[in-house]
Design a protein around this motif. Sequence first.
Motif, PDB file in Angstrom:
ATOM      1  N   THR A  82       0.840  -1.181   0.053  1.00 23.14           N
ATOM      2  CA  THR A  82       0.043  -0.129  -0.085  1.00 23.14           C
ATOM      3  C   THR A  82       0.892   1.398   0.012  1.00 23.14           C
ATOM      4  OG1 THR A  82      -1.812  -1.230   1.107  1.00 23.14           O
ATOM      5  CG2 THR A  82      -1.773   1.171   1.154  1.00 23.14           C
ATOM      6  N   GLU A 130      -4.096   6.670  -1.459  1.00 17.73           N
ATOM      7  CA  GLU A 130      -3.803   5.325  -0.927  1.00 17.73           C
ATOM      8  C   GLU A 130      -4.220   4.553  -1.967  1.00 17.73           C
ATOM      9  OE1 GLU A 130      -5.070   2.497   2.811  1.00 17.73           O
ATOM     10  OE2 GLU A 130      -5.771   4.550   2.878  1.00 17.73           O
ATOM     11  N   ARG A 156      -3.223   0.332  -3.421  1.00 19.20           N
ATOM     12  CA  ARG A 156      -2.838  -0.911  -3.177  1.00 19.20           C
ATOM     13  C   ARG A 156      -2.505  -1.703  -4.455  1.00 19.20           C
ATOM     14  NH1 ARG A 156      -7.097  -3.165  -0.960  1.00 19.20           N
ATOM     15  NH2 ARG A 156      -7.807  -4.252  -2.869  1.00 19.20           N
ATOM     16  N   ARG A 179       0.959   4.963   0.517  1.00 24.44           N
ATOM     17  CA  ARG A 179       0.229   6.144   1.485  1.00 24.44           C
ATOM     18  C   ARG A 179       1.228   7.318   1.312  1.00 24.44           C
ATOM     19  NH1 ARG A 179      -0.560   1.656   5.007  1.00 24.44           N
ATOM     20  NH2 ARG A 179      -2.770   0.863   4.899  1.00 24.44           N
TER      21      ARG A 179
END
Length: 135
Positions: A96, A103, A105, A98
């Motif tokens: 992930t 955000e 994935r 961030r």
Amino acid sequence: MPTLELVNICCLQTEDSGEDEIYITLNDKRVWGPISINEGGKDSTKTINIKKLFANRIIIRLYDEDSGVFEDDDYLGKLTVKSSHADPNGKERDHTFRRDDAEYRLTYRVFAAPSKSERRTLRIKKLATTSTETE
């Protein structure tokens, strides 16, 4: 040499209000995108399907492309994949990103390099397939 396969990316939170235009680099070379993506719904996951051989390590970076004259692209993070992460079965992994209120994935695989005997077997199978196709 191991092989990195980028499978897909899912947007959990965009960096911009509305759609992001994301792209991916491998060792600072753009290999995918830009592509529009938004959080939630059917447009939140995009298939990547890129495979790349590498030696010791490879660095994946994610960016959001900005088109404004005075705006630089937004850096959303990086992942360093090492050859020691290789799995003979190519087990799926997630990372992930961030950063900058975004955000994402990423789903990827790292396949171990085939041994000499496995490479020889693959070549023999390829030759056998080629010879039966030409007959």
